[in-house]
Design an enzyme around this catalytic site. Structure first.
Site, PDB file in Angstrom:
ATOM      1  N   LEU A 127       0.816  -1.213   0.000  1.00  0.00           N
ATOM      2  CA  LEU A 127       0.000   0.000   0.000  1.00  0.00           C
ATOM      3  C   LEU A 127       0.854   1.270   0.000  1.00  0.00           C
ATOM      4  O   LEU A 127       0.324   2.366  -0.077  1.00  0.00           O
ATOM      5  CB  LEU A 127      -0.929   0.010   1.233  1.00  0.00           C
ATOM      6  CG  LEU A 127      -2.300  -0.643   1.065  1.00  0.00           C
ATOM      7  CD1 LEU A 127      -2.185  -2.110   0.719  1.00  0.00           C
ATOM      8  CD2 LEU A 127      -3.141  -0.470   2.317  1.00  0.00           C
TER       9      LEU A 127
ATOM     10  N   TYR B  14       0.619  10.607 -12.135  1.00  0.00           N
ATOM     11  CA  TYR B  14       0.257   9.743 -11.004  1.00  0.00           C
ATOM     12  C   TYR B  14      -0.508   8.527 -11.528  1.00  0.00           C
ATOM     13  O   TYR B  14      -0.189   7.377 -11.188  1.00  0.00           O
ATOM     14  CB  TYR B  14      -0.588  10.534  -9.995  1.00  0.00           C
ATOM     15  CG  TYR B  14      -1.220   9.675  -8.942  1.00  0.00           C
ATOM     16  CD1 TYR B  14      -0.438   8.969  -8.036  1.00  0.00           C
ATOM     17  CD2 TYR B  14      -2.605   9.560  -8.851  1.00  0.00           C
ATOM     18  CE1 TYR B  14      -1.016   8.168  -7.065  1.00  0.00           C
ATOM     19  CE2 TYR B  14      -3.197   8.764  -7.884  1.00  0.00           C
ATOM     20  CZ  TYR B  14      -2.404   8.072  -6.995  1.00  0.00           C
ATOM     21  OH  TYR B  14      -2.983   7.281  -6.041  1.00  0.00           O
TER      22      TYR B  14
END
Ligand code: UDP
Length: 322
Positions: free
Chosen positions: A76, A149
């Site tokens: 994560l 991103y």
């Protein structure tokens, strides 16, 4: 089972750690605290099955050791938050690409299952709603950092699937949609904690653009349960990309109104042009809805917490000092 959670001191990672510990698993967190916080895991530190290390995922010897120790990895750790991404594009791209490379390399050596957290950002400006995992991705121009991103997370997905295809490394990719809940900070631009903080301080709520853009907000606990179920699923989930979120839409303006109402705030709403809020030329998507049928078919995923309940839990958490 023993799990490594990279980014485990982050908002979603800390909830994942909590859930795994609650069912009896052991958790090893690796986090460099770049956007995560010790406060997020403070309440877990007493538990004997909880271990954490403040360091970077790119510390290869450490990662090799940690991957060796566990049964599976939740990856994560990433640069998240549209504001952070726009303001620090180098850090965003490098973090997202380098960490995933190291995680996959180390897990690959030991054939340890990996769940990689991706994002609904990869759907970009697609208008084919709801977004299906096999649907088109409409990423905008490379001159705008936001799309960098999206691309960095997309490269993570490609690399992950390449390890699956070429080396049969067991991988699962989850695409999280606007995940919210206690402990999320507004520091990196996320809208709900920003609105709740503003409303509780009776300051104006900053709605970007015309506020007609819509989102579906998912409770972090739902997304975490979905992730755990996918990892537990094993074989049938390996090599799969799965949306996780909630499919109830709300406009950002309505969200602001709802937060004001539920905090009984005297705040007003102000409209801030995107150029001012982010950067010149910033592109936002009007709508973003997950198609959750794959998650439902694979692991019976159904979101359980509605928006009013989510907002109330976030308000409570702010009042307790988060
Ligand atoms: N937004 C807003 N005011 C804020 C922060 C965000 O109006 O103070 C808007 C943002 O432009 C977007 C939506 O709220 O349209 C959701 O933003 P967030 O950063 O939470 O997630 P995104 O959907 O952009 O990934």
């Amino acid at each position: 089972m023993d799990y490594l959670i990279t980014g485990g001191a982050g908002f979603i990672g800390s909830h994942l750690a909590e859930s795994l510990l609650a069912r009896g698993d052991s958790v090893y967190v690796l986090d460099d605290l770049s956007t995560g916080s010790i406060r997020n895991i403070e309440h877990l530190r007493e538990q004997p099955r909880f271990h954490y290390q403040i360091d970077s995922v790119t510390n290869r010897p450490l990662m090799a050791e940690m991957v060796d120790r566990v049964d599976a990895v939740y990856h994560l750790a990433a640069a998240v938050g549209v504001k952070l991404v726009v303001e620090h594009p180098v850090r965003t791209l490098e973090t997202n690409l380098r960490t995933t490379e190291v995680v996959l390399e180390m897990a690959g050596k030991k054939q340890k299952p990996v769940l990689i957290a991706s994002t609904s950002e990869v759907y970009g400006k697609s208008e084919q709603l709801p977004f299906r995992e096999d649907g088109p991705l409409a990423i905008g121009p490379s001159s705008l950092a936001r799309w960098g991103y999206a691309c960095s997370k997309l490269m993570d997905e490609f690399l992950c699937l390449a390890y699956w295809q070429e080396y049969r490394l067991p991988v699962v990719i989850t695409r999280f949609f606007n995940t919210v809940g206690p402990r999320q900070t507004g520091r990196y631009g996320m809208v709900l904690p920003t609105f709740v903080r503003q409303a509780l301080a009776h300051q104006p709520l900053t709605v970007y653009g015309d506020g007609q853009q819509q989102r579906c907000f998912a409770y972090v606990g739902d997304v975490v349960q979905g992730s755990i179920a996918l990892m537990d699923k094993g074989e049938a989930a390996y090599g799969e990309i799965v949306n996780l979120g909630n499919d109830q839409e709300i406009s950002i303006r309505e969200l602001a109104e709802r937060v004001i109402e539920r905090t009984e705030s005297r705040s007003e709403i102000v409209y801030v042009p995107y150029d001012e809020a982010y950067a010149p030329g910033f592109e936002d998507m009007r709508r973003r809805i997950p198609d959750l049928s794959k998650a439902k078919a694979l692991v019976g995923y159904v979101p359980t917490v509605g928006l009013d309940e989510i907002i109330d839990r976030v308000i409570e958490s702010f009042k307790r000092g988060q």
